[in-house]
Design an enzyme around this catalytic site. Structure first.
Site, short mmCIF file in Angstrom:
data_model
loop_
_atom_site.label_atom_id
_atom_site.label_comp_id
_atom_site.label_asym_id
_atom_site.label_seq_id
_atom_site.Cartn_x
_atom_site.Cartn_y
_atom_site.Cartn_z
N GLY A 104 0.83 -1.20 0.00
CA GLY A 104 0.00 0.00 0.00
C GLY A 104 0.86 1.25 0.00
O GLY A 104 2.08 1.18 0.11
N GLY A 107 0.84 8.69 3.01
CA GLY A 107 1.24 10.06 2.74
C GLY A 107 2.74 10.26 2.74
O GLY A 107 3.24 11.24 2.21
N PHE A 108 3.50 9.30 3.31
CA PHE A 108 4.94 9.47 3.45
C PHE A 108 5.76 8.46 2.67
O PHE A 108 6.97 8.61 2.55
CB PHE A 108 5.34 9.43 4.92
CG PHE A 108 4.87 10.62 5.69
CD1 PHE A 108 5.63 11.78 5.75
CD2 PHE A 108 3.65 10.60 6.33
CE1 PHE A 108 5.19 12.89 6.44
CE2 PHE A 108 3.20 11.71 7.03
CZ PHE A 108 3.97 12.86 7.09
N GLY A 109 5.11 7.41 2.17
CA GLY A 109 5.90 6.43 1.44
C GLY A 109 5.11 5.20 1.03
O GLY A 109 3.94 5.05 1.37
N THR A 110 5.78 4.33 0.29
CA THR A 110 5.20 3.07 -0.16
C THR A 110 5.69 1.95 0.74
O THR A 110 6.85 1.91 1.14
CB THR A 110 5.62 2.78 -1.62
OG1 THR A 110 5.25 3.89 -2.43
CG2 THR A 110 4.94 1.53 -2.14
N VAL A 111 4.78 1.01 1.06
CA VAL A 111 5.12 -0.11 1.95
C VAL A 111 5.20 -1.39 1.14
O VAL A 111 4.32 -1.69 0.32
CB VAL A 111 4.07 -0.26 3.07
CG1 VAL A 111 4.45 -1.39 4.02
CG2 VAL A 111 3.92 1.04 3.86
N LYS A 125 8.73 0.28 4.84
CA LYS A 125 8.22 1.55 4.31
C LYS A 125 9.38 2.33 3.68
O LYS A 125 10.38 2.62 4.33
CB LYS A 125 7.59 2.41 5.41
CG LYS A 125 7.02 3.73 4.87
CD LYS A 125 6.62 4.69 5.98
CE LYS A 125 5.31 4.32 6.59
NZ LYS A 125 4.82 5.37 7.52
N ASP A 221 -3.83 10.96 12.10
CA ASP A 221 -4.23 10.41 10.81
C ASP A 221 -4.98 9.09 11.02
O ASP A 221 -4.69 8.07 10.39
CB ASP A 221 -3.00 10.19 9.92
CG ASP A 221 -3.37 10.05 8.44
OD1 ASP A 221 -4.49 10.46 8.06
OD2 ASP A 221 -2.54 9.55 7.67
#
Length: 412
Positions: A104, A107-111, A125, A221
């Protein structure tokens, strides 16, 4: 003619004076260093504080996080209390960040799903390079997750050095996806998530948020895509990139609104004042999602109903609450089930109050949810909720059957 040489006695005396001066200077220097060290130790000691949590897990003080690397006897580098992984090791674990391994995006990166050399499955991440203040977000999440330990918070296994080729965070792998995917995503199937499972998820999420607030942390969040699920549907709240340490001596923190559309506290949006009640509002949206299985934002809905929170209020106002309930839950099939869902809906309604002072605290929310689950809660009359909405704001008049948020703890 005058001689520039001093006699031996005078010269010896001068040497003795120089030696004494050096000794005195060194002594004074050492004394100053000791005093400074004592002040630093005293200052750090005073910064430590302990607060009671909302459950059995005791929060640890974030301010006491180490700020430098430590190398253990085995050669492992420890950074902020967690192991440091090399970029190459994590690149190997994720098959060079294979797109097929993506779990997924946030807002801060791809995991990415990965497997370490010791066979542990992990979620890695990869922070976006263009991220606003990436190092700050990186350290922020590390400091929070290394100092807070709770059954329903995702665990952090390690990270790369902040001077690494890329900023990477390594978490425990949570195999069953997100709550979002189970409610209205690729894992959503009618009957797969009955009400008792949704109730369990609501309670465990509230427990994690209650613990954070007791630790002076605002998640900032809260949303269904940040609620991860184990195979037995146990909750793991994740993604602390936006989280803020909330000073104990202030009522709010002034900061530009950040978060996910559909979940952001409208009061925070207007006043730029972040409080723990901002998380309560977001959790109210999560409760409505658990009841309805509808997404927090849907551009295919009518303009006034794009935000699920607005749609929920509209249904309350029109006395059509039952239309909001996911049909697969069998709302009218069981009297006890109907009572529980109705009670949770009332609680969600209180969490969604525009005025933050009218919302319950997360501690009160948790207590009410536990009371509802134990079947000791008597629902109010949803048909009696009176909602008055203007173009830019809504005011809510709660019927007498609903508990006032600020007095919930007195009636439990």
């Amino acid at each position: 003619m005058f001689s520039s040489d001093l006699n031996p006695a005078t010269e010896k005396k001068r040497d003795n004076l120089k030696t004494r001066a050096k000794i005195i200077g060194i002594s004074i220097g050492l004394a100053i260093m000791i005093i400074i060290a004592l002040f630093v130790i005293l200052f750090m000691h005073k910064r430590r504080y302990n607060k009671s949590s909302c459950n059995q897990n005791q929060p640890r003080n974030i301010n006491s996080a180490p700020s430098s690397n430590i190398i253990t006897e085995t050669g492992t580098v420890i950074y902020f209390g967690i192991p440091v992984f090399s970029y190459e090791e994590l690149q190997e674990a994720t098959n060079n960040f294979d797109q097929a391994r993506e779990l997924g995006e946030g807002g801060f990166g791809t995991v990415y799903h990965g497997k370490l050399r010791d066979r542990r499955e992990v979620a890695v991440k990869r922070l976006y390079e263009h991220n606003y203040r990436p190092v700050e977000s990186f350290i922020n999440e590390i400091q929070i997750l290394t100092r807070l330990h709770h059954t329903n918070l995702v665990s952090l296994y390690g990270c790369t050095s902040r001077h690494s080729h890329e900023l990477l965070l390594v978490y425990e792998y949570v195999p069953n996806g997100t709550l979002d995917s189970h409610l209205h995503g690729d894992k959503a199937k009618p009957g797969l998530m009955p009400w008792h499972v949704r109730m369990k998820i609501a309670i465990e999420t509230a427990s994690a948020l209650c613990y954070l607030h007791a630790s002076d942390i605002i998640h900032r969040d809260v949303k269904t895509s940040n609620i991860l699920l184990e195979n037995n549907f146990c909750v793991k709240v994740a993604d602390f990139g936006l989280s803020r340490l909330f000073p104990i001596d202030v009522t709010h923190v002034s900061t530009a609104p950040r978060g996910t559309p559909g979940y952001v506290d409208p009061d925070y949006h207007i006043c730029y004042q972040l409080t723990s009640k901002s998380d309560v509002y977001s959790f109210g949206v999560v409760l409505v999602e658990l009841i309805s299985s509808l997404p927090a934002v849907d551009m295919n809905r009518e303009r006034e109903e794009v935000k699920l929170a607005n749609l929920a209020v509209k249904k309350f106002r029109r006395k059509a609450f039952s239309e909001l309930v996911d049909p697969s839950l069998g709302f009218h099939s069981d009297e006890n089930l109907e009572r529980m869902i109705t009670s949770v809906a009332e609680l969600a309604f209180q969490c969604l109050q525009r005025d933050k002072d009218l919302r319950p605290s997360m501690g009160e929310v948790l207590e009410v949810l536990q009371r509802i689950e134990s079947s000791n809660d008597v629902p109010g009359n949803l048909e009696g909720i009176d909602v008055h909405c203007a173009e830019t704001s809504c005011s809510y008049a709660l019927p007498n059957t609903l508990m006032k948020p600020q007095r919930l703890h007195q009636t439990l």
